[in-house]
Design a protein around this motif. Structure first.
Motif, PDB file in Angstrom:
ATOM      1  N   LEU A   7       0.815  -1.220   0.000  1.00 28.12           N
ATOM      2  CA  LEU A   7       0.000   0.000   0.000  1.00 28.12           C
ATOM      3  C   LEU A   7       0.841   1.260   0.000  1.00 28.12           C
ATOM      4  CD1 LEU A   7      -2.954  -0.772   2.446  1.00 28.12           C
ATOM      5  CD2 LEU A   7      -2.992  -0.707  -0.045  1.00 28.12           C
ATOM      6  N   ASN A   8       1.951   1.236   0.713  1.00 27.98           N
ATOM      7  CA  ASN A   8       2.752   2.453   0.878  1.00 27.98           C
ATOM      8  C   ASN A   8       4.056   2.441   0.104  1.00 27.98           C
ATOM      9  OD1 ASN A   8       0.864   3.502   2.738  1.00 27.98           O
ATOM     10  ND2 ASN A   8       1.765   2.293   4.381  1.00 27.98           N
ATOM     11  N   GLY A   9       4.314   1.363  -0.649  1.00 28.64           N
ATOM     12  CA  GLY A   9       5.554   1.286  -1.402  1.00 28.64           C
ATOM     13  C   GLY A   9       6.785   1.294  -0.515  1.00 28.64           C
ATOM     14  N   ILE A  10       6.648   0.735   0.681  1.00 27.08           N
ATOM     15  CA  ILE A  10       7.744   0.736   1.659  1.00 27.08           C
ATOM     16  C   ILE A  10       8.739  -0.366   1.311  1.00 27.08           C
ATOM     17  CG2 ILE A  10       8.282   0.190   4.071  1.00 27.08           C
ATOM     18  CD1 ILE A  10       5.697   1.589   4.839  1.00 27.08           C
ATOM     19  N   ASP A  11      10.019  -0.050   1.414  1.00 24.43           N
ATOM     20  CA  ASP A  11      11.054  -1.069   1.236  1.00 24.43           C
ATOM     21  C   ASP A  11      11.045  -2.011   2.428  1.00 24.43           C
ATOM     22  OD1 ASP A  11      11.918  -0.071  -1.169  1.00 24.43           O
ATOM     23  OD2 ASP A  11      13.461   1.197  -0.290  1.00 24.43           O
ATOM     24  N   SER A  12      11.195  -3.295   2.129  1.00 24.06           N
ATOM     25  CA  SER A  12      11.223  -4.310   3.179  1.00 24.06           C
ATOM     26  C   SER A  12      12.489  -5.134   3.036  1.00 24.06           C
ATOM     27  CB  SER A  12       9.996  -5.219   3.075  1.00 24.06           C
ATOM     28  OG  SER A  12      10.116  -6.335   3.930  1.00 24.06           O
ATOM     29  N   ILE A  13      13.187  -5.329   4.129  1.00 20.77           N
ATOM     30  CA  ILE A  13      14.359  -6.205   4.144  1.00 20.77           C
ATOM     31  C   ILE A  13      13.995  -7.415   4.977  1.00 20.77           C
ATOM     32  CG2 ILE A  13      16.783  -6.431   4.756  1.00 20.77           C
ATOM     33  CD1 ILE A  13      17.053  -3.426   4.505  1.00 20.77           C
ATOM     34  N   GLY A  14      13.960  -8.568   4.326  1.00 21.59           N
ATOM     35  CA  GLY A  14      13.603  -9.763   5.053  1.00 21.59           C
ATOM     36  C   GLY A  14      12.822 -10.741   4.198  1.00 21.59           C
ATOM     37  N   PRO A  15      12.334 -11.803   4.838  1.00 19.46           N
ATOM     38  CA  PRO A  15      12.433 -12.117   6.254  1.00 19.46           C
ATOM     39  C   PRO A  15      13.876 -12.425   6.674  1.00 19.46           C
ATOM     40  CG  PRO A  15      10.742 -13.441   5.146  1.00 19.46           C
ATOM     41  CD  PRO A  15      11.570 -12.817   4.097  1.00 19.46           C
ATOM     42  N   ILE A  16      14.308 -11.822   7.763  1.00 17.82           N
ATOM     43  CA  ILE A  16      15.636 -12.054   8.317  1.00 17.82           C
ATOM     44  C   ILE A  16      15.523 -13.192   9.326  1.00 17.82           C
ATOM     45  CG2 ILE A  16      17.535 -11.051   9.634  1.00 17.82           C
ATOM     46  CD1 ILE A  16      16.465  -8.273   8.653  1.00 17.82           C
ATOM     47  N   MET A  17      16.231 -14.286   9.063  1.00 19.05           N
ATOM     48  CA  MET A  17      16.166 -15.435   9.978  1.00 19.05           C
ATOM     49  C   MET A  17      16.975 -15.142  11.225  1.00 19.05           C
ATOM     50  SD  MET A  17      16.006 -18.948   7.784  1.00 19.05           S
ATOM     51  CE  MET A  17      15.431 -19.825   9.231  1.00 19.05           C
ATOM     52  N   MET A  18      16.366 -15.386  12.367  1.00 17.76           N
ATOM     53  CA  MET A  18      16.993 -15.111  13.664  1.00 17.76           C
ATOM     54  C   MET A  18      17.152 -16.401  14.450  1.00 17.76           C
ATOM     55  SD  MET A  18      14.814 -11.676  14.697  1.00 17.76           S
ATOM     56  CE  MET A  18      13.278 -12.591  14.875  1.00 17.76           C
ATOM     57  N   GLY A  19      18.325 -16.560  15.075  1.00 14.29           N
ATOM     58  CA  GLY A  19      18.563 -17.716  15.930  1.00 14.29           C
ATOM     59  C   GLY A  19      19.236 -18.884  15.256  1.00 14.29           C
ATOM     60  N   MET A  20      19.670 -18.738  13.985  1.00 16.36           N
ATOM     61  CA  MET A  20      20.325 -19.829  13.286  1.00 16.36           C
ATOM     62  C   MET A  20      21.820 -19.854  13.612  1.00 16.36           C
ATOM     63  SD  MET A  20      17.951 -21.403  11.621  1.00 16.36           S
ATOM     64  CE  MET A  20      18.804 -22.393  10.395  1.00 16.36           C
ATOM     65  N   GLN A  21      22.399 -21.044  13.528  1.00 18.58           N
ATOM     66  CA  GLN A  21      23.815 -21.208  13.848  1.00 18.58           C
ATOM     67  C   GLN A  21      24.710 -20.537  12.813  1.00 18.58           C
ATOM     68  OE1 GLN A  21      24.960 -25.290  14.415  1.00 18.58           O
ATOM     69  NE2 GLN A  21      26.818 -24.758  15.516  1.00 18.58           N
ATOM     70  N   LYS A  22      24.261 -20.506  11.559  1.00 19.85           N
ATOM     71  CA  LYS A  22      25.028 -19.904  10.469  1.00 19.85           C
ATOM     72  C   LYS A  22      24.139 -18.895   9.733  1.00 19.85           C
ATOM     73  CE  LYS A  22      28.752 -22.719  10.581  1.00 19.85           C
ATOM     74  NZ  LYS A  22      30.170 -22.305  10.613  1.00 19.85           N
TER      75      LYS A  22
END
Length: 570
Positions: free
Chosen positions: A519-534
């Motif tokens: 709707l707002n043309g917002i830039d999105s970075i992700g999904p960023i995986m959290m909690g992984m070993q690598k």
């Protein structure tokens, strides 16, 4: 030069400043060649008068290198262009009808370098490339005049920009596969967002060096940030991410490199020094696409199904079997599984043959995440993985969690998601201010959907008192500081600017970030995986080139952080 008006005179003066010799210039007006024996000319025209024998325009073309048309349409034909020297430069600038039709000119000879003033052909020469930014630079140093040095600085800046890698958003805007400096791209496009951060600083410097600046600039980095902020969206954080990645580039496996958008992103990552791509996929297809894109830098290409990778594949299969032989995987199954790119890529990261991984553009999220969980697994001390999306909004960066993995987390799981997101925000250099969202505000509902959020907050307040978090709270109150202060002044969030939203379930988080984005043309970075070993990161199906590049930068920073943490432990 066909035309002797103010545009032709100004352009020719600039050419002379750049090194053209007046004796090599033939200028024509409506009455023919401008010669020294004519008495009907002004002083501006006379400076380009020649003592060469009189010739008409057709004759003048023979043996010349450049034609500049600033006159009338359809006065040049293909035969005239054929009489020019090798690789002739032809600028037919009359509008709306050029001195020679673009297609006619291109058909006349293969080596022509052609430009017009029209937007429907390559190489549009448009004054919006120059004048807004020249005046911007002049005004920002309060220049007393616009002199030749400033105009030359703008000229060189535009010329240099044409040779730089082109942002994907420019390719998209003009429906191009991959713009690159060459015959069909000798000048930047008017919609190139880099113009504002390239030309004004060059003009401002020239004004200072030539002594016409009344308020010199001292902090050039700050000035360029101010220029970029004028574009209407704050991409400062993205630029900082890219710059951080460039300080220590890492090897990134692109598991779907025979996808054109993935390959474009890998090319940008390599050209801009963000990371070192490793391309997985069918070698013949990747090499064909690389040729189409002009991706000619040496890059490792691996086809997991090829016999060329037999030794590596066998080694990976053995390691995978060791990981999974007590979970129903046979040795034969392991070899077969390692033909799949995501498993192969994950093993590369697991065994240190790569530093990070990007995938998910062409497959559903559950299919892409399974190999990561089976091979990479959770980081030590982590019992719940999650994902967050970083939204680049007008009010600043906003983290939204969990957008891809946990469907209906319980209270303790919500607390863990909040912790992970807080750490991720810190990785980006942002102090987390976390709102645990709900449809209710601070005990106004006793429904389990609301009380689990309250329990998560209670847990965080008790065991992690330094984490700035509160709830349960409705999203509008969380994002409106004045409303929050007036209604709930007791909250830990009162008087604070919330930059992190933890949603009670997957559907609300996923729907929210996608709605904001569309709707707002917002830039999105992700999904960023959290909690992984690598550092392994899985994109949403159909991610854009810019989103892939940004996630690659995140993957590099993630790898940098994990490397730093590991060295501290040692």
């Amino acid at each position: 030069i066909s035309g002797a008006g103010s545009a032709a005179i100004s352009c020719t003066n600039l050419y002379v400043k750049l090194g053209a010799r007046k004796e090599n210039i033939m200028m024509f007006d409506i009455d023919g060649l401008i010669t020294k024996d004519r008495t009907d000319l002004g002083l501006e025209q006379m400076q380009f008068a020649t003592d060469k024998p009189k010739v008409n325009l057709r004759e003048a073309f023979k043996g010349t290198d450049v034609f500049l048309g600033l006159s009338a349409g359809n006065i040049v034909d293909g035969a005239m262009l054929k009489s020019m020297n090798e690789s002739p430069i032809v600028f037919a600038m009359a509008n709306p009808t050029p001195e020679i039709d673009y297609h006619t000119a291109m058909a006349s000879r293969e080596d022509i370098i052609m430009a017009t003033g029209r937007s429907d052909h390559p190489n549009q020469v448009n004054n919006v490339l120059g004048f807004p930014f020249i005046f911007r630079g002049a005004m920002d140093v309060r220049a007393t005049k616009i002199n030749e040095e400033m105009k030359l600085a703008a000229t060189y800046a535009i010329a240099q920009l044409a040779k730089e890698p082109v942002p994907e958003q420019v390719n998209i805007a003009y429906g191009e596969l991959k713009l690159a400096f060459g015959k069909d791209y000798i000048i930047p496009k008017p919609f190139d967002p880099r113009l504002i951060s390239t030309i004004p600083p060059a003009v401002a410097r020239a004004a200072m060096e030539s002594g016409v600046a009344k308020e010199p600039i001292t902090d050039w980095e700050k000035y360029e940030e101010q220029l970029l902020s004028r574009m209407g969206s704050d991409n400062k954080l993205v630029r900082l991410l890219l710059n951080r990645a460039r300080t220590n580039p890492k090897r990134i496996v692109f598991a779907e490199a025979d996808n054109i958008d993935v390959l474009k992103a890998a090319q940008i990552v390599m050209e801009e020094g963000i990371g070192i791509p490793i391309l997985l996929g069918r070698r013949d297809m990747i090499e064909e696409l690389m040729e189409d894109l002009g991706f000619d830098q040496p890059c490792m290409i691996i086809d997991p199904k090829s016999d060329e990778e037999k030794e590596r594949k066998n080694r990976y299969a053995q390691e995978f079997w060791k990981l999974r032989h007590r979970k129903g995987t046979t040795e034969f199954d392991a070899g077969k599984t390692l033909r799949q790119r995501n498993y192969f890529a994950a093993m590369m990261v697991k065994l240190g043959d790569a530093d990070a991984l990007i995938t998910g553009v062409a497959q559903s999220y559950p299919i892409s995440v399974r190999p990561m969980m089976e091979i990479i697994g959770k980081a030590p001390g982590v019992d719940k993985i999650a994902t967050t999306n970083l939204m680049i909004t007008a009010r600043g960066p906003l983290f939204v969690s969990d957008t891809s993995i946990n469907i209906n987390p319980d209270a303790l799981e919500l607390a863990k998601i909040a912790q992970l997101t807080g750490r991720t925000a810190a990785m980006f250099g942002i102090s987390p201010v976390i709102a645990m969202t709900s449809y209710a505000n601070f005990g106004s509902s006793s429904h389990p959907h609301a009380t689990k959020v309250a329990e998560a907050v209670k847990y965080l307040h008790q065991y992690y008192p330094d984490l700035l978090v509160d709830g349960e709270i409705q999203t509008d109150f969380a994002l409106n500081p004045e409303l929050l202060q007036s209604k709930f002044p007791f909250s830990k969030l009162a008087g604070k600017k919330v930059n992190t939203l933890i949603f009670p379930n997957l559907e609300s988080a996923n729907s929210t970030y996608k709605m904001l984005k569309e709707l707002n043309g917002i830039d999105s970075i992700g999904p960023i995986m959290m909690g992984m070993q690598k550092p392994v990161h899985i994109l949403q199906l159909g991610a854009s080139v810019d989103e892939i590049v940004n996630m690659a930068a995140v993957a590099v920073i993630d790898a940098q952080q994990k490397e730093k943490y590991a060295s501290k432990k040692e």
